[in-house]
Design a protein around this motif. Structure first.
Motif, short mmCIF file in Angstrom:
data_model
loop_
_atom_site.label_atom_id
_atom_site.label_comp_id
_atom_site.label_asym_id
_atom_site.label_seq_id
_atom_site.Cartn_x
_atom_site.Cartn_y
_atom_site.Cartn_z
N ALA A 211 -68.23 -82.12 16.19
CA ALA A 211 -69.02 -80.84 16.03
C ALA A 211 -68.07 -79.66 16.40
N ILE A 212 -67.72 -78.48 15.31
CA ILE A 212 -67.18 -77.65 15.37
C ILE A 212 -67.66 -76.48 15.17
N THR A 213 -67.36 -75.44 16.22
CA THR A 213 -67.81 -74.13 16.16
C THR A 213 -66.98 -73.12 15.59
N ASP A 214 -67.70 -72.28 14.45
CA ASP A 214 -66.89 -71.16 13.79
C ASP A 214 -67.63 -69.92 14.03
N ILE A 215 -66.82 -68.77 14.18
CA ILE A 215 -67.53 -67.71 14.35
C ILE A 215 -67.09 -66.46 13.12
N TRP A 216 -67.81 -66.11 12.31
CA TRP A 216 -67.28 -65.50 11.31
C TRP A 216 -68.42 -64.22 11.07
N THR A 217 -67.56 -62.95 10.65
CA THR A 217 -68.20 -61.88 10.53
C THR A 217 -67.94 -61.31 9.05
N PHE A 218 -69.34 -60.81 8.69
CA PHE A 218 -69.09 -60.05 7.22
C PHE A 218 -69.52 -58.67 7.42
N ALA A 219 -69.08 -58.08 6.54
CA ALA A 219 -69.27 -56.43 6.56
C ALA A 219 -69.49 -55.98 5.11
N ARG A 220 -70.36 -54.75 4.94
CA ARG A 220 -70.75 -54.08 3.65
C ARG A 220 -71.03 -52.59 4.19
N ASN A 221 -70.24 -52.08 3.14
CA ASN A 221 -70.95 -50.51 3.20
C ASN A 221 -72.36 -50.16 2.66
N THR A 222 -73.27 -50.03 3.35
CA THR A 222 -74.76 -49.97 3.13
C THR A 222 -75.05 -48.86 2.16
N LYS A 223 -74.01 -47.88 2.04
CA LYS A 223 -74.43 -46.81 1.03
C LYS A 223 -73.71 -47.04 -0.33
N SER A 224 -73.05 -48.18 -0.47
CA SER A 224 -72.37 -48.48 -1.79
C SER A 224 -73.37 -49.31 -2.59
N ARG A 225 -73.41 -48.97 -3.86
CA ARG A 225 -74.32 -49.66 -5.04
C ARG A 225 -73.63 -51.21 -5.22
N ASP A 226 -72.43 -51.57 -4.58
CA ASP A 226 -72.15 -52.80 -4.54
C ASP A 226 -72.85 -53.69 -3.81
N PRO A 227 -73.59 -54.69 -3.99
CA PRO A 227 -74.38 -55.58 -3.04
C PRO A 227 -73.51 -56.45 -2.25
N ASN A 228 -72.21 -56.58 -2.70
CA ASN A 228 -71.29 -57.71 -2.06
C ASN A 228 -71.02 -57.43 -0.70
N TRP A 229 -70.91 -58.42 -0.03
CA TRP A 229 -70.52 -58.54 1.44
C TRP A 229 -68.99 -59.07 1.60
N SER A 230 -68.05 -58.60 2.53
CA SER A 230 -66.76 -59.17 2.59
C SER A 230 -66.82 -59.83 3.80
N LEU A 231 -66.17 -61.06 3.91
CA LEU A 231 -65.76 -62.13 4.98
C LEU A 231 -64.82 -61.49 5.49
N VAL A 232 -64.93 -60.53 6.85
CA VAL A 232 -63.88 -59.74 7.31
C VAL A 232 -63.03 -60.35 8.45
N ALA A 233 -63.63 -61.34 9.19
CA ALA A 233 -62.96 -61.95 10.41
C ALA A 233 -63.49 -63.39 10.67
N THR A 234 -62.66 -64.31 11.08
CA THR A 234 -62.98 -65.34 11.37
C THR A 234 -62.36 -65.68 12.79
N ASP A 235 -63.10 -66.70 13.37
CA ASP A 235 -62.67 -66.97 14.84
C ASP A 235 -63.29 -68.66 15.12
N GLY A 236 -62.31 -69.39 16.05
CA GLY A 236 -62.85 -70.76 16.41
C GLY A 236 -63.51 -70.57 17.62
N GLY A 237 -64.86 -71.09 17.96
CA GLY A 237 -65.35 -70.98 19.06
C GLY A 237 -64.48 -71.77 20.17
N ASN A 238 -64.93 -71.61 21.44
CA ASN A 238 -64.13 -72.33 22.42
C ASN A 238 -65.09 -73.71 22.74
#
Length: 238
Positions: A211-238
């Protein structure tokens, strides 16, 4: 006789129409994760890189999460934050994001992010940088690609079997200026085996599911017409 054939054709057309609308109701809209590649993975903690941040505005590093296509009725839509998959700590942030972007739906977001997770861990294990490139923010991609190059330089191979997902929960969310950040904690079941060039096991057990824990963060400019989200950070849980 021709009359009967016409009636048969008409009946078939009605049946086809009913089936189409039923399937459309079940399958919904295109998720945005439809890729020409198979969903093959990445091991994101022990063999993967540590925590890295990147630029959410990087056009070469975005992934599209579902539920963010523009709809005419979006301004009247209310976010659905009920049910499992969201921690109490994240609810206020998700409400702010939904107010800034009425198209945001946490359920479809979580579903799409989970599909992307499996795709990325499989691509990382396979050394498939072509699949990884459009799914990761530039700095995150550089980190993953560097780990793959180091593994290849040592003539090692990583075999990852994605067994299943135990948990996928939005654990943090916030709106900073125009940019939405959503953090998901994934707890997945995987089998990871690192081998040398002769196939000898260096690390891991092919018969052990971890069982492996990963913590990922996604980001997006809400005012942009582009609906895409970026994976901007990854981290392994303890």
């Amino acid at each position: 006789m021709n009359g009967f054939q016409f009636i048969d054709i008409l009946i078939l057309a009605v049946i086809a129409g009913v089936l189409f609308f039923r399937l459309r109701g079940v399958l919904g809209r295109r998720t945005g994760f439809d890729e020409p590649n198979d969903l093959t993975g990445f091991e994101g903690t022990e063999e993967g890189p540590g925590k890295k941040t990147a630029h959410p505005q990087d056009e070469d590093s975005v992934i599209q999460l579902p539920g963010n296509d523009r709809r005419e009725s979006a301004m009247n839509a209310k976010p659905d934050l009920s049910g499992e998959g969201v921690s109490k700590a994240a609810e206020a942030g998700l409400t702010q994001i939904a107010l800034a972007d009425p198209d945001f739906d946490k359920g479809r977001f979580l579903q799409g992010a989970t599909a992307a997770f499996e795709m990325i861990i499989s691509a990382f294990a396979a050394g498939d940088t072509k699949t990884l490139r459009p799914l990761l923010a530039r700095d995150v991609y550089d980190d993953f690609a560097g780990a793959i190059k180091a593994r290849e330089a040592d003539k090692q191979t990583l075999e990852t079997t994605f067994v299943g997902m135990q948990k996928a929960e939005i654990t943090d969310a916030e709106l900073r200026d125009r940019t939405a950040y959503v953090t998901i904690t994934f707890v997945s079941e995987q089998i990871n085996v690192l081998k040398d060039e002769e196939g000898r096991i260096l690390d891991g057990d092919p018969n052990k599911v971890s069982a492996i824990t990963d913590i990922w963060t996604f980001a997006r400019n809400t005012k942009s017409r582009d609906p895409n989200w970026s994976l901007v950070a990854t981290d392994g849980g303890n």
